[in-house]
Enzyme design. Structure first.
Site, PDB file in Angstrom:
ATOM      1  CB  CYS A 164      -0.925   0.012   1.212  1.00  0.00           C
ATOM      2  SG  CYS A 164      -1.919  -1.484   1.354  1.00  0.00           S
ATOM      3  CE  LYS A 201      -7.827  -2.141   4.589  1.00  0.00           C
ATOM      4  NZ  LYS A 201      -7.295  -1.560   3.333  1.00  0.00           N
ATOM      5  NE  ARG A 258      -1.668  -4.922   1.691  1.00  0.00           N
ATOM      6  CZ  ARG A 258      -2.357  -5.370   0.649  1.00  0.00           C
ATOM      7  NH1 ARG A 258      -3.599  -5.708   0.783  1.00  0.00           N
ATOM      8  NH2 ARG A 258      -1.811  -5.442  -0.528  1.00  0.00           N
ATOM      9  CD  GLU A 303      -5.000   4.197  13.774  1.00  0.00           C
ATOM     10  OE1 GLU A 303      -5.209   5.075  12.927  1.00  0.00           O
ATOM     11  OE2 GLU A 303      -3.875   3.712  13.980  1.00  0.00           O
ATOM     12  CE  LYS A 324     -11.756  -3.494   3.532  1.00  0.00           C
ATOM     13  NZ  LYS A 324     -11.079  -2.982   2.355  1.00  0.00           N
ATOM     14  CB  SER A 384     -13.961  -9.891  -0.411  1.00  0.00           C
ATOM     15  OG  SER A 384     -12.787 -10.045   0.357  1.00  0.00           O
ATOM     16  CE1 TYR A 422     -16.671  -5.903  -3.300  1.00  0.00           C
ATOM     17  CE2 TYR A 422     -16.574  -6.710  -1.038  1.00  0.00           C
ATOM     18  CZ  TYR A 422     -15.997  -6.038  -2.099  1.00  0.00           C
ATOM     19  OH  TYR A 422     -14.755  -5.490  -1.944  1.00  0.00           O
TER      20      TYR A 422
HETATM   21 ZN   LIG Z   1      -3.834  -0.997  -0.051  1.00  0.00          ZN
END
Ligand SMILES: [Zn+2]
Length: 330
Positions: free
Chosen positions: A135, A201, A223, A239, A254, A280, A319
């Site tokens: 990222c 996140k 990550r 955050e 998320k 997802s 979605y």
């Molecule tokens: Zn990213």
């Protein structure tokens, strides 16, 4: 009237009929709450429409196919979209993320031209555009460099807004990116464009299918140095506060389902609108069970989305949106 057992609470009175249940319903899912994510691919094949294997019902789409898909959903009441781009060429610095003629920028122009009322939100990150799939900028030893990445994220957001995006949503989890993006937008005359921050996140296994969809799997490492530890909740407050202080207008949590407590925590702690991303992996689990005939998909989806509202979310990115709109319209 008391029974032979004495007096007790008769909660069933308010559940007797659909009419009474509707009168006392506390949360309601509305079409206007829903945002549909789309994956748009830079390709010469105008008819490109590739099913995403791990996300049944979802596709990677060419610009023309995206326009068709969104057009059909808009007829059903779709009010907002979130765009992810998949460029032809990737490089170390993700330069297609902030190219004026990049795929997301083109998609924004096209959708705003065709559907002026549609709210077009763009995801701001580099991982779909970098050759290494991270990222941010990566040092030789594999470390992700925070501060040098901020300028690239700000350039990306600015290019989206110049193309006509109604809102930008940074998802990278670099420190200070909300401030960098807000500054860049303000300096260039876009102080009226809101910023929805992926503020909270988590480093989640539920993102697995997305990485197939967005072709953004890191080539090495993970990550965990920038996304949050799933075990933490106090950190979510830090955050959220930091992003509000930096100029975020909307805070996002998320993933969704495993973090409903965090949605509620943010709702109770801040006055800003709260968004939740039904990611997802959550989608794929429901789809897989439904395809096996193990669950009633419509009821499970609407119950899940209503659960987000009950937990305090104002905005739901899912979605399931296209299906949910059809079901809500019935
Ligand atoms: Zn990213």
């Amino acid at each position: 009237m008391s029974s032979e057992f004495g007096d007790f609470h008769r909660g069933r009175r308010l559940r007797r009929s659909p009419g009474i249940r509707a009168l006392v319903r506390e949360s309601e899912l509305r079409p206007a709450d829903l945002v549909m994510p789309y994956f748009v691919v830079e390709t010469d094949d105008a008819a490109f429409r590739k099913p995403i294997g791990s996300m049944p019902g979802q596709f990677q789409l060419s610009l023309a196919e995206l326009e068709k898909q969104v057009g059909a959903a808009v007829k059903n009441g779709l009010a907002a979209v979130l765009l992810f781009g998949i460029p032809k060429e990737k490089d170390e610095l993700g330069s297609q993320a902030y190219a004026d003629e990049g795929i997301v920028q083109e998609a924004v122009r096209r959708l705003k031209d065709r559907f002026p009322q549609l709210t077009v939100i763009t995801d701001v990150c580099l991982c779909e555009y970098t050759s290494h799939g991270h990222c941010g900028m990566v040092r030789k030893d594999g470390a992700i460099l925070n501060d040098p990445t901020l300028e690239l994220l700000a350039k990306s957001a600015l290019s989206h807004v110049r193309a006509g995006a109604d809102m930008v949503a940074p998802s990278d989890m670099m420190d200070g990116r909300v401030l960098a993006i807000r500054d860049a937008l303000d300096e260039h005359g876009f102080s009226d464009v809101p910023l929805m921050s992926y503020a909270v996140k988590y480093a989640s296994a539920y993102y697995g299918p997305f990485r197939e969809a967005a072709e953004s799997t890191p080539k090495f490492g993970d990550r965990k140095t920038h996304q949050m530890d799933p075990a933490n909740w106090r950190e979510a407050l830090r955050e959220g506060q930091a992003d509000l202080d930096e100029g975020a207008d909307i805070l996002m949590v998320k993933p969704g389902l495993p973090y409903l407590d965090i949605v509620r925590l943010l709702r109770d702690s801040f006055d800003a609108p709260i968004a939740v991303y039904n990611v997802s992996g959550e989608y794929s689990m429901v789809k897989a069970a439904a395809q096996n005939g193990w669950i009633d998909e419509e009821r499970v989806v609407l119950e899940t989305l209503t659960g987000f509202k009950r937990a305090g979310a104002d905005i739901i990115l899912s979605y399931h949106t296209e299906d949910a709109l059809r079901w809500l319209n019935k």
